[in-house]
Design a protein around this motif. Structure first.
Motif, PDB file in Angstrom:
ATOM      1  N   HIS A  47     -11.634  -9.250  34.454  1.00 47.95           N
ATOM      2  CA  HIS A  47     -11.865  -7.965  33.799  1.00 47.95           C
ATOM      3  C   HIS A  47     -10.946  -7.804  32.592  1.00 47.95           C
ATOM      4  N   GLY A  99      -5.283  -3.420  40.449  1.00 47.90           N
ATOM      5  CA  GLY A  99      -6.293  -2.412  40.161  1.00 47.90           C
ATOM      6  C   GLY A  99      -6.070  -1.755  38.810  1.00 47.90           C
ATOM      7  N   SER A 103      -8.780  -2.196  35.769  1.00 49.58           N
ATOM      8  CA  SER A 103      -9.602  -1.098  35.279  1.00 49.58           C
ATOM      9  C   SER A 103      -9.197  -0.665  33.871  1.00 49.58           C
TER      10      SER A 103
ATOM     11  N   MET B  33      -6.979  -1.598  46.025  1.00 47.29           N
ATOM     12  CA  MET B  33      -8.117  -2.455  45.724  1.00 47.29           C
ATOM     13  C   MET B  33      -9.347  -2.082  46.534  1.00 47.29           C
ATOM     14  N   ASP B  36     -11.639  -0.341  44.381  1.00 52.20           N
ATOM     15  CA  ASP B  36     -12.418  -1.270  43.552  1.00 52.20           C
ATOM     16  C   ASP B  36     -13.621  -1.770  44.341  1.00 52.20           C
ATOM     17  N   HIS B  40     -17.739  -0.843  43.527  1.00 55.33           N
ATOM     18  CA  HIS B  40     -18.766  -1.846  43.230  1.00 55.33           C
ATOM     19  C   HIS B  40     -19.851  -1.852  44.295  1.00 55.33           C
ATOM     20  N   VAL B 208     -16.700   0.518  37.253  1.00 57.27           N
ATOM     21  CA  VAL B 208     -15.357  -0.034  37.132  1.00 57.27           C
ATOM     22  C   VAL B 208     -14.347   1.038  36.749  1.00 57.27           C
ATOM     23  N   VAL B 211     -12.429   3.211  39.191  1.00 57.64           N
ATOM     24  CA  VAL B 211     -11.194   2.619  39.702  1.00 57.64           C
ATOM     25  C   VAL B 211     -10.005   3.065  38.859  1.00 57.64           C
TER      26      VAL B 211
END
Lengths: 371, 386
Positions: A47, A99, A103, B33, B36, B40, B208, B211
Motif C-alpha cells: 500500500h 496500519g 492507510s 490490523m 484493516d 476489506h 482502505v 482504516v
C-alpha cells in the motif's frame, strides 16, 4: 481461448511467463516474511508503494514502467523504515504502525491519483491498473526485469543461506555468533520490498500481500524443512500466477489480482485441510482414532476387573452389567471380539485368555508408570 | 458555503468521530490490523446486500455487511487457534481472499450494479448529498447523514454504558475476568461495533481509508496522553479536524475527499510523531541526551567520593581518569556546579554537603538494586536538568 494458445500466442506466452516468475519470487521471499512473523509487513509495503508510483508519474510526466517502479520502491522502503522507526521510538505497537503507514500512504497515493486523473494532459489513464493489477499490460522487458531480479535474489539467498536460516530460527544466537543481524535484516526486507514492487503491475497494491503470504503459508503445511518450503512456495506461487492469469484472461472485465489471490487462497485451504502431518482432516482422523483406542482400552479394563473377581476368567456375564459404564458401544464390543479379546454369545460376553492377558499387561504398565 | 458543502463536511466529521471511538480501543488492545481485515472483508457482504436491497444505505445491507465483518474476525481467530500458521498470517490470508471475491462479484455484475471499484476504494462522499431521505414529501437531509448519525449514537450510548468495563478489560484482562466481566462478550461487542462503523463509513470513504480514520486519530492521540478519556476526546478532535481540513484541501486540489482527509491525518501524525512532548522523536532524542549527561554526572560524583586525595580530584586529571571528551566533562562539571553538588577551588573539585548527601543516597539505591528510584532522587536534588 484454447490451451495451446499459451504456447503459440506471443502476448499470452509473455504474460504467462511473467506471472509464473512473479509467483515464484513471491513464494520464495514470502516464506521468509511468514516465518519472520512479518506477514502483514507486505500488506503495508504494497500500500505504501502507491504514492511513489503517483509521484514518479508527476515528476517524470511519463508512464515509463521502470520509473514508476523505482518510485514505488523508494516509497515502499520509506514506509518500511518509518514503521521500524515508529515501533522503536514510540510506544505504538507494530500492528498500529503497520496500519498507520498502510492507510496513510495509501490515502496520500489516492489523493495524488485523483489529482492526476483530473489534470488536463490526458496521458494518465492506466495508472489505476496498479490498484488491482492488469497482467495483460506485461511486456517482454518487464518479464526480463522480473527474471533478472529473481536471479539476483536467488543468488543472494544461496550466498547467505546459512546466515538467513539461522536468523529466522534464532536471531539472538545469530547475534552472539557475530553475524551482522542488522545487515541481514535490511537485506531480506529489501528483497521482500523488491518482490512486492515487481508484483504491483500484475497483482496490484491492494492484494499484493496475499501473493506473498498465501503460497508460503500453503507450503509451510507440507514440510518442516526451510529449503523444501521455499521450493514448494515458489511452485505454488508460480501455479497460482499462471492459473489465475489464464482464468482472468478468458473473461472480460476481470483484473488479474483478485483471481490470482483466489487461486492462491484455494491452495491454502487445500493445504490446511489435506496436508498429511499438520492438516485439519488428518488431525481429526488421528484424534478420533486415539479416542476410539482409548475407549476400547477403557472397556477392556472394566471387563478385566469384573473377570478378575471370578475363578474362571471366561465365565460369561450379561452385557447389561456394562451399562453403568459409559465407554462402550456395540461397535467397541465387536472390535474387541474381532481382536479375540472377548467372546459374545447372545446377551452374554466372556473374556478370553488373550484378552485377560492383554488387560493385565496394560494394567501392569499403567501401575508401573504411576509408581 | 453551499448547503451541499456543509452536508458533506457534517457527514465526514460524523464518520471521523464514529471511527475514532472504536479505534482508540483497537489501538490500545493491539488489534489495529483487525480493522484493516474487517474493512476489506465486508466487501462481499456489501455487494451481496446490494444485490438484495439495491440500496447502499439500507439497514439490512449494513447489518449483512457487518455480519461479514464479525465472521471475518471469527474466521481469523479460528485459523489462529488451529496453530497452522502464525497469528498475523491468519489475518493476511483471510481478508485478501474475501476482498477478491467482492471485487470479482462487482466486476462480473458491472452492468447491473451501481457500484464500482473506485467507489470501493475511495467512497463517494462527494455524491452523498444527492441521495436524500424523504419521508412523505419532506426532505430530511442526506441519507448517509442519518445512517452514520444513528451508528454514532449507538456507539456513544454503548461507550457511556460500558466505559468502565471496556477500560478495565483493555488494560487488565485478568482482573476484568476475575471481577466477573466477560472479556469474550466485550471483545465481540467491540468487534461488532467496529464492523458496523466500518460499514457505515465505507460508503463515505472506502475500504482502505476507513482504516486510516480508525487507527490514525487514536494512534496520534495515544502519543499525546496517558488518559483514556483524554485520548478519546483528542482523537475525535483530530478526526473532525481532518474531516473539515481534508474537505477544503480536496476542494482546492480538485482531488478525492477521502484521500485528502487521510493526507491531513498523515500530516497531523507526522507532526505529533516528531514533536510530541514526551513520546515524540525529537523529545526522545533530548531525553536520551539528558540521561547520558546525568549518568555521567553520577559516575563523576561517585568518583569524587571515592578519592580523598587532592591530585585525584584535579580538573585536568579527571578528564584523563574517566576518559571523557573535553566537551562532555565541561557540561558535566557545569551541571554539577549549577546544582550545588560540587565546588571548585584551585582547580580541585570537591563534593559539597548536598553533593555528599546525593551521592550517598544514589549509591545506596544502586547497591540495593533500586536504581529506578534515582529518577525521583534527581527530582529532589536537581535545580537544573542535564
Amino acid at each position: 481461448m484454447e490451451l495451446t494458445d499459451f504456447f503459440t500466442d506471443y502476448t499470452l506466452r509473455t504474460i504467462t511467463l511473467g506471472t509464473a516468475i512473479l509467483g515464484a519470487i513471491c513464494g520464495m521471499l514470502g516464506s521468509f516474511a511468514v516465518l519472520r512473523k512479518q506477514s502483514l509487513l507486505g500488506d503495508a509495503i504494497s500500500h505504501a508503494a502507491l504514492p511513489g508510483i503517483a509521484l514518479a508519474f508527476l515528476i517524470t510526466g511519463a508512464k515509463e514502467t521502470n520509473m514508476l517502479l523505482i518510485g514505488a520502491l523508494v516509497s515502499g522502503l520509506i514506509g518500511t523504515f518509518w514503521i521500524n522507526g515508529i515501533v522503536k521510538r514510540t510506544r505504538l505497537k507494530s500492528d498500529t504502525a503497520l496500519g498507520l503507514i498502510l492507510s496513510l500512504f495509501f490515502g496520500f497515493g489516492m489523493l495524488l491519483l485523483t489529482f492526476i486523473q483530473k489534470m488536463p494532459n490526458a496521458n494518465q489513464a492506466g495508472l489505476d491498473k496498479y490498484l488491482f493489477g492488469q497482467a495483460a499490460t506485461l511486456m517482454e522487458k518487464d518479464v526480463w526485469l522480473m527474471a533478472i531480479v529473481t536471479g539476483i535474489s536467488l543468488l543472494v539467498l544461496l550466498l547467505f543461506w546459512k546466515e538467513l536460516k539461522l536468523l529466522l530460527f534464532d536471531a539472538d544466537y545469530t547475534k552472539t555468533l557475530g553475524f551482522n543481524v542488522r545487515f541481514l535484516d535490511i537485506l531480506i526486507t529489501t528483497f521482500i520490498v523488491l518482490a512486492i514492487v515487481l508484483g504491483l503491475q500484475t497483482v496490484g497494491v491492494v492484494l499484493m500481500s496475499a501473493m506473498l503470504l498465501a503460497p508460503a503459508a500453503a507450503a509451510r503445511q507440507w514440510t518442516n524443512s526451510l529449503g523444501t518450503m521455499i521450493i514448494l512456495a515458489a511452485i505454488f506461487g508460480a501455479f497460482s500466477g499462471v492459473f489465475g492469469t489464464a482464468i482472468s484472461a478468458s473473461q472480460n472485465n476481470l483484473s488479474t489480482g483478485p483471481v490470482i489471490v483466489l487461486v492462491a487462497s484455494a491452495l491454502v485451504i487445500v493445504s490446511f485441510i489435506f496436508s498429511p502431518k499438520r492438516g485439519l482432516l488428518f488431525r481429526e482422523i488421528r484424534f478420533r482414532k486415539n479416542r476410539r483406542e482409548l475407549h476400547l482400552k477403557k472397556t477392556l479394563t472394566f471387563m478385566y476387573h469384573i473377570a478378575a473377581n471370578h475363578e474362571n476368567i471366561s465365565h460369561p456375564h450379561a452385557i447389561r452389567i456394562l451399562n453403568n459404564f459409559q465407554g462402550f458401544t456395540r461397535k467397541t464390543l465387536t472390535t474387541l471380539e474381532e481382536q479375540e479379546f472377548i467372546q459374545i454369545e447372545g446377551n452374554q460376553w466372556a473374556m478370553t485368555k488373550k484378552g485377560f492377558n492383554e488387560a493385565e499387561t496394560m494394567f501392569n504398565q499403567l501401575g508401573q508408570e504411576n509408581d | 458555503m453551499t448547503n451541499a458543502q456543509i452536508e458533506i463536511q457534517a457527514i465526514a466529521a460524523l464518520v471521523a468521530v464514529a471511527c475514532a471511538i472504536p479505534g482508540a480501543f483497537l489501538v490500545l488492545r493491539k488489534m489495529s490490523m483487525i480493522s484493516d481485515a474487517i474493512s476489506h472483508a465486508i466487501l462481499p457482504g456489501i455487494v451481496l446486500g446490494f444485490f438484495i436491497t439495491q440500496d447502499l444505505n439500507s439497514p439490512l445491507l449494513i447489518l449483512l455487511a457487518a455480519l461479514t465483518g464479525v465472521i471475518t474476525v471469527i474466521l481469523v481467530e479460528y485459523i489462529q487457534k488451529t496453530g497452522l500458521v502464525k497469528e498475523d498470517t491468519a489475518i493476511g490470508l483471510v481478508f485478501p481472499a474475501l476482498f477478491s471475491i467482492g471485487v470479482i462479484l462487482i466486476a462480473k455484475n458491472a452492468n447491473d450494479v451501481h457500484l464500482d471499484i473506485d467507489a470501493v476504494l475511495l467512497g463517494e462522499l462527494a455524491f452523498a448529498p444527492f441521495d436524500r431521505l424523504l419521508i412523505g414529501e419532506t426532505d430530511m437531509g442526506p441519507k448517509s447523514l442519518w445512517v452514520i448519525g444513528t451508528i454514532l449514537l449507538i456507539t456513544l450510548t454503548l461507550l457511556f454504558l460500558f466505559f468502565k468495563e471496556l477500560k478495565l478489560s483493555t488494560f487488565d484482562k485478568g482482573l476484568a475476568t476475575t471481577l466477573g466481566f466477560s472479556p469474550v462478550l466485550l471483545h465481540y461487542g467491540l468487534m461488532t461495533v467496529s464492523s458496523v462503523t466500518v460499514v457505515g463509513a465505507f460508503d463515505a470513504v472506502g475500504a482502505v481509508l476507513v482504516v486510516a480514520l480508525i487507527i490514525a486519530p487514536a494512534a496520534t492521540a495515544y502519543l499525546l496522553t496517558d488518559n483514556l478519556k483524554k485520548m478519546l476526546i483528542i482523537s475525535c478532535g483530530f478526526g473532525v479536524f481532518a474531516a473539515i481540513g481534508g474537505y477544503w484541501m480536496a476542494h482546492f486540489l480538485n482531488a478525492s475527499i477521502a484521500g485528502s482527509m487521510t493526507t491531513v491525518l498523515g500530516i497531523i501524525f507526522l507532526l505529533v510523531y516528531l514533536f510530541a512532548p514526551k513520546q515524540g522523536v525529537i523529545s526522545g532524542f533530548f531525553q536520551e541526551k539528558q540521561q547520558q549527561v546525568e549518568v555521567s554526572l553520577l559516575i563523576f560524583l561517585l568518583h569524587l567520593q571515592n578519592h580523598a586525595e587532592a591530585e585525584e580530584r584535579h580538573v585536568n586529571h579527571l578528564r584523563e581518569h574517566i576518559n571523557w571528551q573535553k566537551v562532555r566533562s565541561k557540561t558535566v562539571l557545569e551541571l554539577a556546579t549549577k546544582n550545588n553538588l560540587i565546588q571548585i577551588s584551585d582547580d580541585v573539585v570537591s563534593l559539597t554537603d548536598k553533593g555528599q548527601e546525593f551521592t550517598d543516597e544514589a549509591l545506596n539505591y544502586i547497591t540495593t538494586n533500586k536504581a529506578t528510584a534515582i529518577e525521583e532522587l534527581k527530582n529532589r536534588f536537581f535545580l537544573f536538568r542535564g
